[in-house]
Design a protein around this motif. Structure first.
Motif, mmCIF file in Angstrom:
data_model
loop_
_atom_site.group_PDB
_atom_site.id
_atom_site.type_symbol
_atom_site.label_atom_id
_atom_site.label_comp_id
_atom_site.label_asym_id
_atom_site.label_seq_id
_atom_site.Cartn_x
_atom_site.Cartn_y
_atom_site.Cartn_z
ATOM 1 N N ALA A 56 10.037 0.477 13.106
ATOM 2 C CA ALA A 56 10.680 0.159 14.380
ATOM 3 C C ALA A 56 10.609 1.319 15.358
ATOM 4 O O ALA A 56 10.604 1.119 16.580
ATOM 5 C CB ALA A 56 12.142 -0.228 14.128
ATOM 6 N N ASP A 57 10.544 2.543 14.840
ATOM 7 C CA ASP A 57 10.561 3.713 15.713
ATOM 8 C C ASP A 57 9.246 4.493 15.671
ATOM 9 O O ASP A 57 9.176 5.624 16.139
ATOM 10 C CB ASP A 57 11.715 4.635 15.328
ATOM 11 N N GLY A 58 8.201 3.901 15.093
ATOM 12 C CA GLY A 58 6.915 4.593 15.055
ATOM 13 C C GLY A 58 6.190 4.350 13.742
ATOM 14 O O GLY A 58 6.477 3.400 13.014
ATOM 15 N N ILE A 59 5.235 5.215 13.438
ATOM 16 C CA ILE A 59 4.430 5.099 12.225
ATOM 17 C C ILE A 59 5.105 5.843 11.083
ATOM 18 O O ILE A 59 5.446 7.020 11.218
ATOM 19 C CB ILE A 59 3.013 5.659 12.438
ATOM 20 N N HIS A 60 5.320 5.160 9.970
ATOM 21 C CA HIS A 60 5.857 5.769 8.755
ATOM 22 C C HIS A 60 4.738 5.865 7.717
ATOM 23 O O HIS A 60 3.675 5.257 7.874
ATOM 24 C CB HIS A 60 7.017 4.938 8.202
ATOM 25 N N PHE A 61 4.993 6.607 6.646
ATOM 26 C CA PHE A 61 4.009 6.757 5.576
ATOM 27 C C PHE A 61 4.678 6.433 4.253
ATOM 28 O O PHE A 61 5.793 6.885 3.977
ATOM 29 C CB PHE A 61 3.447 8.177 5.542
ATOM 30 N N ILE A 62 3.992 5.617 3.444
ATOM 31 C CA ILE A 62 4.510 5.275 2.125
ATOM 32 C C ILE A 62 3.553 5.801 1.065
ATOM 33 O O ILE A 62 2.351 5.937 1.299
ATOM 34 C CB ILE A 62 4.694 3.749 1.966
ATOM 35 N N ASP A 63 4.092 6.109 -0.088
ATOM 36 C CA ASP A 63 3.303 6.629 -1.206
ATOM 37 C C ASP A 63 2.368 5.527 -1.710
ATOM 38 O O ASP A 63 2.790 4.383 -1.902
ATOM 39 C CB ASP A 63 4.243 7.077 -2.317
ATOM 40 N N VAL A 64 1.100 5.870 -1.926
ATOM 41 C CA VAL A 64 0.151 4.850 -2.392
ATOM 42 C C VAL A 64 0.530 4.337 -3.775
ATOM 43 O O VAL A 64 0.102 3.239 -4.166
ATOM 44 C CB VAL A 64 -1.290 5.399 -2.401
ATOM 45 N N ALA A 65 1.341 5.096 -4.515
ATOM 46 C CA ALA A 65 1.777 4.614 -5.827
ATOM 47 C C ALA A 65 2.669 3.389 -5.703
ATOM 48 O O ALA A 65 2.818 2.621 -6.660
ATOM 49 C CB ALA A 65 2.526 5.731 -6.571
ATOM 50 N N ASP A 66 3.272 3.196 -4.532
ATOM 51 C CA ASP A 66 4.136 2.039 -4.302
ATOM 52 C C ASP A 66 3.369 0.835 -3.764
ATOM 53 O O ASP A 66 3.930 -0.250 -3.642
ATOM 54 C CB ASP A 66 5.245 2.394 -3.314
ATOM 55 N N VAL A 67 2.105 1.029 -3.427
ATOM 56 C CA VAL A 67 1.319 -0.054 -2.842
ATOM 57 C C VAL A 67 0.830 -0.986 -3.946
ATOM 58 O O VAL A 67 0.214 -0.557 -4.909
ATOM 59 C CB VAL A 67 0.119 0.510 -2.048
ATOM 60 N N ARG A 68 1.145 -2.278 -3.790
ATOM 61 C CA ARG A 68 0.667 -3.282 -4.744
ATOM 62 C C ARG A 68 -0.631 -3.931 -4.266
ATOM 63 O O ARG A 68 -1.530 -4.172 -5.058
ATOM 64 C CB ARG A 68 1.716 -4.380 -4.920
ATOM 65 N N GLY A 69 -0.679 -4.222 -2.991
ATOM 66 C CA GLY A 69 -1.857 -4.891 -2.457
ATOM 67 C C GLY A 69 -2.003 -4.652 -0.973
ATOM 68 O O GLY A 69 -1.043 -4.304 -0.283
ATOM 69 N N VAL A 70 -3.208 -4.834 -0.478
ATOM 70 C CA VAL A 70 -3.516 -4.678 0.943
ATOM 71 C C VAL A 70 -4.264 -5.943 1.371
ATOM 72 O O VAL A 70 -5.237 -6.340 0.729
ATOM 73 C CB VAL A 70 -4.380 -3.429 1.202
ATOM 74 N N ARG A 71 -3.789 -6.563 2.448
ATOM 75 C CA ARG A 71 -4.393 -7.805 2.938
ATOM 76 C C ARG A 71 -4.870 -7.630 4.367
ATOM 77 O O ARG A 71 -4.149 -7.107 5.212
ATOM 78 C CB ARG A 71 -3.369 -8.950 2.865
ATOM 79 N N ALA A 72 -6.085 -8.071 4.650
ATOM 80 C CA ALA A 72 -6.633 -7.974 5.997
ATOM 81 C C ALA A 72 -5.871 -8.883 6.944
ATOM 82 O O ALA A 72 -5.516 -10.014 6.596
ATOM 83 C CB ALA A 72 -8.121 -8.341 5.987
ATOM 84 N N ASP A 73 -5.617 -8.383 8.159
ATOM 85 C CA ASP A 73 -4.954 -9.160 9.198
ATOM 86 C C ASP A 73 -5.607 -8.791 10.521
ATOM 87 O O ASP A 73 -5.202 -7.819 11.160
ATOM 88 C CB ASP A 73 -3.454 -8.878 9.228
ATOM 89 N N ALA A 74 -6.643 -9.552 10.907
ATOM 90 C CA ALA A 74 -7.451 -9.228 12.086
ATOM 91 C C ALA A 74 -8.053 -7.836 11.899
ATOM 92 O O ALA A 74 -8.700 -7.562 10.903
ATOM 93 C CB ALA A 74 -6.632 -9.351 13.353
ATOM 94 N N HIS A 75 -7.798 -6.914 12.836
ATOM 95 C CA HIS A 75 -8.346 -5.564 12.739
ATOM 96 C C HIS A 75 -7.353 -4.590 12.110
ATOM 97 O O HIS A 75 -7.556 -3.376 12.154
ATOM 98 C CB HIS A 75 -8.765 -5.072 14.110
ATOM 99 N N TYR A 76 -6.277 -5.119 11.526
ATOM 100 C CA TYR A 76 -5.267 -4.309 10.859
ATOM 101 C C TYR A 76 -5.116 -4.831 9.432
ATOM 102 O O TYR A 76 -5.885 -5.666 8.974
ATOM 103 C CB TYR A 76 -3.938 -4.386 11.622
ATOM 104 N N THR A 77 -4.126 -4.321 8.715
ATOM 105 C CA THR A 77 -3.859 -4.804 7.365
ATOM 106 C C THR A 77 -2.366 -4.954 7.169
ATOM 107 O O THR A 77 -1.554 -4.375 7.899
ATOM 108 C CB THR A 77 -4.405 -3.832 6.298
ATOM 109 N N LEU A 78 -2.004 -5.730 6.159
ATOM 110 C CA LEU A 78 -0.626 -5.874 5.725
ATOM 111 C C LEU A 78 -0.524 -5.281 4.328
ATOM 112 O O LEU A 78 -1.263 -5.675 3.425
ATOM 113 C CB LEU A 78 -0.209 -7.348 5.716
ATOM 114 N N VAL A 79 0.388 -4.341 4.160
ATOM 115 C CA VAL A 79 0.548 -3.616 2.902
ATOM 116 C C VAL A 79 1.773 -4.154 2.177
ATOM 117 O O VAL A 79 2.868 -4.191 2.749
ATOM 118 C CB VAL A 79 0.715 -2.100 3.151
#
Length: 415
Positions: A302-325
């Motif tokens: 809500a207030d900008g770009i955050h960063f999450i640990d890749v160890a917490d990432v389960r999947g990445v899905r394409a959404d146009a020219h971006y992705t949903l994590v």
């Protein structure tokens, strides 16, 4: 009162609400993937079509009702009712389109939008002038307000889910029925009481039912035109070829592949024939150091770009020219494209199993065959499933230690 409605106009009002919902939420689904002026135009278009759909549905429903023959429409309250609708819809969509919306913000926006829709209805109703008084049953007012808030909440969830195709159509139908249900619930609790002394008491500019019918007809045309234009597919941008986008097993040749192929041909002393390809060397081959995988992944907040640990990432899905994590609980938008995510993430931990999906191998909790491909389930508080393309099944099985295994005899399926 309710039984005297014109059934054809009732059906038309519901259809207009559905068209407005489909076009509005279809445009809104593209807002979060846009930026700059295009983002503002999409947001304004979404709010405009939703507001026009809701407001037009309302006045078609009013014309469908058995109102007194001498009724006219006060222009000022009628215009104000539309402005209320457009304002609350626009503000609500804006609130949930900025960053990663919380449940509290979505609820507050739904209350604002629902309250605005109900206000639009009653302001528009009290724009009726004639030799009568209008009375409302309090229970029906409360019920209509609850339905409006529920419709608004569902609509905002449609916006956040960015439904497309059949899901968008079903969601639009549900939204149109809910908004229409709010209107006719309120109309069911409305009663006209004769008051001859008010026959000439209306002040200000008034419009006849015929004039309103012309305005409503024009707005119906605008909605239908917007709906048809929305169905026209957008031109797809030409992107650099991607090694994992082809499902037929043939890998397109990128500039890097060409360089590798040239080096291969030179080192072996045999020039490549036209159209001939060689297997691309993995990153780090030919004496090149292997790139360091990213340890964090950027996501929008809500207030900008955050960063999450890749160890917490389960999947990445394409959404146009971006992705949903997906972090095991919810999906969050990332500014990375699917190709950039594949490049940045550790290939020992992540595998692109579909042209639109990357999965974290350590978080795969279930895999099963489905049609020509397969489906995997990723663990977490909110497990979710991801499709696997046919050409990636063998690699996925090898990464999971399932190569060569068969199913139990009762099922007859692999895995």
């Amino acid at each position: 009162m309710f039984a005297g409605h014109n059934p054809y106009l009732v059906a038309l009002s519901v259809a207009i609400a559905v068209l407005g919902g489909y076009t509005g939420f279809g445009l809104a689904a593209r807002v979060r993937g846009a930026s700059g002026a295009r983002r503002r135009l999409l947001l304004a278009g979404a709010a405009g079509f939703l507001a026009v759909g809701i407001w037009t549905m309302h006045f078609i429903g009013v014309m469908a009702a058995p109102i007194p023959a001498d009724a006219t429409y006060l222009v000022l309250p009628t215009i104000v009712s539309f402005l209320i609708c457009a304002l609350v819809v626009g503000v609500s969509l804006f609130f949930v389109s900025v960053g990663e919306p919380s449940d509290g913000r979505v609820t507050a926006s739904a209350l604002l939008m629902g309250g605005g829709i109900v206000s639009m209805h009653y302001v528009g109703i009290h724009g009726l002038a004639g030799s009568f008084n209008i009375e409302h049953e309090h229970a029906m007012v409360v019920l209509a307000a609850l339905i409006a808030v529920g419709a608004a909440y569902g609509g905002l969830r449609i916006f956040l889910a960015r439904h497309v195709g059949r899901r968008l159509a079903l969601s639009a139908v549900a939204f149109g029925l809910a908004v229409s249900g709010m209107h006719y619930t309120a109309m069911f609790g409305m009663h006209f009481r004769s008051a001859p002394e008010l026959a000439h008491a209306a002040g200000g500019l008034v419009a006849s039912p015929q004039v309103l019918a012309l305005v409503v007809s024009l707005l119906c045309f605008v909605l239908a035109a917007g709906f048809l234009l929305f169905l026209v597919p957008e031109p797809r941008r030409r992107e650099a070829p991607d090694m994992a986008t082809a499902d037929d097993g043939e890998l397109p040749m990128s500039a890097t592949d060409m360089l590798v192929a040239g080096a291969f041909a030179t080192s072996n002393g045999h020039p490549l024939r036209p159209g001939q390809r060689v297997a691309a060397a993995p990153l780090g081959g030919l004496g090149q150091p292997r790139p360091v995988p990213a340890s964090r992944m950027p996501v929008e907040g809500a207030d900008g770009i955050h960063f999450i640990d890749v160890a917490d990432v389960r999947g990445v899905r394409a959404d146009a020219h971006y992705t949903l994590v997906h972090d095991g609980t919810r999906e969050r938008m990332s500014p990375w494209s699917i190709s950039e995510a594949e490049t940045q993430l550790d290939p020992d931990l992540f595998l692109r199993v579909h042209r639109s999906h990357i999965v974290a191998i350590p978080h795969v909790s279930l895999v099963r065959k489905e049609g020509d491909g397969a489906v995997v389930e990723l663990d977490g508080p909110a497990p979710h499933r991801v499709p696997v393309s046919r050409v990636k099944i063998a690699e996925l099985k090898a990464r999971l230690g399932l190569a060569g295994r068969k199913a139990h005899p009762p099922t007859g399926r692999e895995y």
